[in-house]
Structure formats: C-alpha cells, structure tokens
Design a protein around this motif. Sequence first.
Motif, short mmCIF file in Angstrom:
data_model
loop_
_atom_site.label_atom_id
_atom_site.label_comp_id
_atom_site.label_asym_id
_atom_site.label_seq_id
_atom_site.Cartn_x
_atom_site.Cartn_y
_atom_site.Cartn_z
N TRP A 15 0.83 -1.20 0.00
CA TRP A 15 0.00 0.00 0.00
C TRP A 15 0.87 1.25 0.00
N LEU A 16 1.90 1.27 0.87
CA LEU A 16 2.80 2.42 0.92
C LEU A 16 3.51 2.64 -0.42
N ALA A 17 3.99 1.56 -1.02
CA ALA A 17 4.66 1.68 -2.32
C ALA A 17 3.69 2.18 -3.37
N GLY A 18 2.46 1.71 -3.33
CA GLY A 18 1.45 2.19 -4.27
C GLY A 18 1.19 3.68 -4.10
N GLN A 19 1.18 4.15 -2.87
CA GLN A 19 0.99 5.57 -2.60
C GLN A 19 2.17 6.39 -3.11
N LEU A 20 3.38 5.87 -2.94
CA LEU A 20 4.58 6.60 -3.32
C LEU A 20 4.81 6.61 -4.83
N VAL A 21 4.54 5.51 -5.49
CA VAL A 21 4.87 5.39 -6.91
C VAL A 21 3.70 5.72 -7.81
N LYS A 22 2.58 5.12 -7.55
CA LYS A 22 1.45 5.23 -8.45
C LYS A 22 0.43 6.27 -7.98
N GLY A 23 0.32 6.45 -6.69
CA GLY A 23 -0.64 7.39 -6.17
C GLY A 23 -1.89 6.73 -5.60
N SER A 24 -2.00 5.41 -5.73
CA SER A 24 -3.13 4.69 -5.13
C SER A 24 -2.71 3.25 -4.88
N GLY A 25 -3.50 2.55 -4.09
CA GLY A 25 -3.20 1.16 -3.79
C GLY A 25 -3.64 0.24 -4.91
N PHE A 26 -3.43 -1.04 -4.72
CA PHE A 26 -3.76 -2.04 -5.73
C PHE A 26 -4.81 -3.03 -5.23
N GLY A 35 3.86 -6.26 -1.84
CA GLY A 35 4.64 -6.13 -0.62
C GLY A 35 5.49 -7.35 -0.32
N VAL A 36 4.95 -8.54 -0.54
CA VAL A 36 5.70 -9.77 -0.27
C VAL A 36 6.86 -9.91 -1.27
N VAL A 37 6.58 -9.71 -2.54
CA VAL A 37 7.66 -9.77 -3.53
C VAL A 37 8.66 -8.64 -3.26
N GLY A 38 8.14 -7.47 -2.91
CA GLY A 38 9.02 -6.35 -2.57
C GLY A 38 9.91 -6.62 -1.38
N SER A 39 9.42 -7.41 -0.44
CA SER A 39 10.26 -7.72 0.73
C SER A 39 11.47 -8.55 0.32
N VAL A 65 10.73 -0.35 0.47
CA VAL A 65 11.76 0.03 -0.49
C VAL A 65 11.82 -0.98 -1.63
N GLY A 66 11.74 -2.25 -1.30
CA GLY A 66 11.74 -3.29 -2.33
C GLY A 66 10.52 -3.20 -3.23
N ALA A 67 9.37 -2.90 -2.67
CA ALA A 67 8.15 -2.77 -3.47
C ALA A 67 8.23 -1.55 -4.39
N VAL A 68 8.82 -0.47 -3.90
CA VAL A 68 9.00 0.72 -4.75
C VAL A 68 9.93 0.39 -5.91
N ILE A 69 11.02 -0.32 -5.63
CA ILE A 69 11.94 -0.74 -6.69
C ILE A 69 11.21 -1.62 -7.69
N VAL A 73 10.61 -0.80 -11.68
CA VAL A 73 11.08 -1.68 -12.75
C VAL A 73 9.91 -2.10 -13.64
N VAL A 74 8.77 -2.41 -13.03
CA VAL A 74 7.58 -2.78 -13.82
C VAL A 74 7.15 -1.60 -14.69
N ARG A 75 7.18 -0.40 -14.14
CA ARG A 75 6.81 0.79 -14.92
C ARG A 75 7.77 0.99 -16.09
N LEU A 76 9.08 0.76 -15.88
CA LEU A 76 10.04 0.87 -16.97
C LEU A 76 9.80 -0.19 -18.03
N ALA A 77 9.46 -1.39 -17.61
CA ALA A 77 9.22 -2.48 -18.56
C ALA A 77 7.97 -2.24 -19.39
N LYS A 78 6.99 -1.58 -18.84
CA LYS A 78 5.76 -1.31 -19.57
C LYS A 78 5.93 -0.21 -20.60
N SER A 79 6.92 0.65 -20.41
CA SER A 79 7.13 1.79 -21.33
C SER A 79 7.78 1.36 -22.62
#
Length: 79
Positions: A15-26, A35-39, A65-69, A73-79
Amino acid sequence: MEVLAFIVIGALAGWLAGQLVKGSGFGLVGNIVIGVVGSFVGGFAFQLLGLHSGSVWGSLVTATVGAVILLYVVRLAKS
C-alpha cells in the motif's frame, strides 16, 4: 503467527509503495503480493548494501523500499 505478520507487513508495504509510486493502492490482494515480492527485492538490495533490519519497522521499510523498486522496474518495462 510469523506468516500472519509477513502478510500484514506485505500488505502495508504494498500500500505504501502504491501511494509513493502510483498514487493509489492495488487492492488488498495486490498490495499483499507487491509487498511480499518487494520484501524479497528489498532484502536482496539491502544485503548488497550491507544493511540489515532486525525489527518490525525495519522489515516494513525493507519491504516498502523493495516494493517501490519493483514498481519502478515494472513501470520501466511497460514503457
């Protein structure tokens, strides 16, 4: 009990990573997965830097931090 804590920390980190990167949760399940993969990503990144988190707050920071990373990376791959 540890599995429940892992899921709760994963959900918060996602949720925190979603707020920081995308602006909303998933959504609850999406937040937990991110979050689990990010951990794991955060744990690997922190290990490379020689950092270690031994508390619940440290685990939350590592997972976030891992979830933000991961989201970056997912955002870069989609571009």
